[in-house]
Design an enzyme around this catalytic site. Sequence first.
Site, mmCIF file in Angstrom:
data_model
loop_
_atom_site.group_PDB
_atom_site.id
_atom_site.type_symbol
_atom_site.label_atom_id
_atom_site.label_comp_id
_atom_site.label_asym_id
_atom_site.label_seq_id
_atom_site.Cartn_x
_atom_site.Cartn_y
_atom_site.Cartn_z
ATOM 1 N N SER A 102 0.818 -1.208 0.000
ATOM 2 C CA SER A 102 0.000 0.000 0.000
ATOM 3 C C SER A 102 0.860 1.269 0.000
ATOM 4 O O SER A 102 1.610 1.521 -0.933
ATOM 5 C CB SER A 102 -0.952 -0.039 1.196
ATOM 6 O OG SER A 102 -1.907 0.976 1.142
ATOM 7 N N ASP A 241 -2.498 6.149 -3.556
ATOM 8 C CA ASP A 241 -1.341 5.550 -2.891
ATOM 9 C C ASP A 241 -0.792 4.420 -3.753
ATOM 10 O O ASP A 241 -1.212 4.233 -4.899
ATOM 11 C CB ASP A 241 -1.695 5.086 -1.478
ATOM 12 C CG ASP A 241 -2.685 3.927 -1.464
ATOM 13 O OD1 ASP A 241 -3.385 3.745 -2.475
ATOM 14 O OD2 ASP A 241 -2.765 3.215 -0.443
ATOM 15 N N ASP A 243 -1.081 1.214 -4.009
ATOM 16 C CA ASP A 243 -1.955 0.222 -4.635
ATOM 17 C C ASP A 243 -3.297 0.810 -5.042
ATOM 18 O O ASP A 243 -4.206 0.089 -5.437
ATOM 19 C CB ASP A 243 -2.148 -0.993 -3.728
ATOM 20 C CG ASP A 243 -2.943 -0.684 -2.466
ATOM 21 O OD1 ASP A 243 -2.953 0.484 -2.036
ATOM 22 O OD2 ASP A 243 -3.549 -1.619 -1.901
ATOM 23 N N ASP A 245 -5.882 2.168 -3.592
ATOM 24 C CA ASP A 245 -7.157 2.016 -2.894
ATOM 25 C C ASP A 245 -7.417 3.191 -1.958
ATOM 26 O O ASP A 245 -8.375 3.185 -1.188
ATOM 27 C CB ASP A 245 -7.227 0.695 -2.129
ATOM 28 C CG ASP A 245 -6.223 0.583 -0.995
ATOM 29 O OD1 ASP A 245 -5.366 1.477 -0.846
ATOM 30 O OD2 ASP A 245 -6.286 -0.420 -0.248
#
Length: 446
Positions: A102, A241, A243, A245
Amino acid sequence: MARKYFGTDGIRGLTNIAPMTAAMAMKVGMAAGAYFVRGDHRHRVVIGKDTRLSGYMLENALVAGFTAVGMDVVLLGPLPTPAVAMLTQSMRADLGVMISASHNPYADNGIKLFGPDGYKLSDEAELAIEALIDGDVALAAAGDIGRARRVEDARGRYIHFAKSSFPDDLRLDGMKVVVDCANGAAYQVAPSALWELGAQVVAIGVEPNGKNINHRVGSTAPQTLSETVVASGAAIGIALDGDADRLIVVDENGRVIDGDQLMATIATGFARRGKLAGGGLVATVMSNLGLERHLSAQGLGLVRTGVGDRYVLEAMRARGYNVGGEQSGHIILSDYGTTGDGLVAALQILAEVKRAGAPASDVLHRFEPLPQLLKNVKYARGGKPLEAASVRDTIAAAEAELSGIGRLVIRPSGTEPVIRVMAEGDDAAQVEAVVDRICDAVRAAA
């Protein structure tokens, strides 16, 4: 029962240090594969990743594990976490995997698992997989070993999905949008989706090299985005960010707008058009008290959960809400997906700005947040500073002091040995003093 490997968002750690090693990734593939091999059909797992250098290593190890227990593997390449969740469903897969840490630095990595319904796994499923990781897993017979293949059009499928969430009667023509992809998983799909909807796109954080993910870019480092928005005369900036999400927005003046303001904007917009389910939204204990007061003034409610988007989603599903998220920018819109989706949330924000025909600074600043301060205190792994009597006494005194005029939230991080201390209230000086006293007590006990 406490989980051994899984934290609040999958398994995560420093690459090549347990548990984030190739050997562990292979065990996870074998264990998760064995857990989801049910029935006599050909079983399938889809695997996506962000742009970290270690993604290659972990991807190959996971493939070895899954194929060893008879699962076929579909490799998606660099793609956002919500895309993996969506494709798990649409490809009728038995399991989905996202390799990402992340918003963490590149040296960290992680493994997130999704069930066949596209939702993150339950605690019970994770405990069962942990037991298999530490036990013996039956391997497939030689003729039943799985195959692996790469899908080349995964990005296009996700772009189409994300665009389908944008209102049919709107276009982004004439709007200059800066998008910061954090040199991460959305570096190709986010600029493409915005361009296809008509926006004039200025893209930053779109040159991943394996080591620069989240480095001075992305939702946790919005300064570059703010500077670029102002310098380019853009109408708005959006930051994802690693990833993708998570979403943070910057208005035309370069001012950062957090997840609380974004959730308020989306929820009130949905309510105005009769689309809001549940009569409010779901957020965590970290969301500002100003959000709660703002929603109440609109006749809307706020349900609070523990920290972590999985807990937000659980409450949304249990109570019938379709908007929820975190102050940090995880925003879940269950009409469109099963997990947080930074790009889909951004498209809802852009739609609200377009509909209003007003600057982002006017549309998106919905309330004045109360003074809120969050500080982190590191402690030695294995320590339990929150159990010390001196810390408990300090916390009790702070709660009494803020009773009726503010809030206090103290919790250990789910991914690192850190105690997070947050307080908010009408008096900024009082809030700071309370946080500092508790941090000092935690340090002394650590």
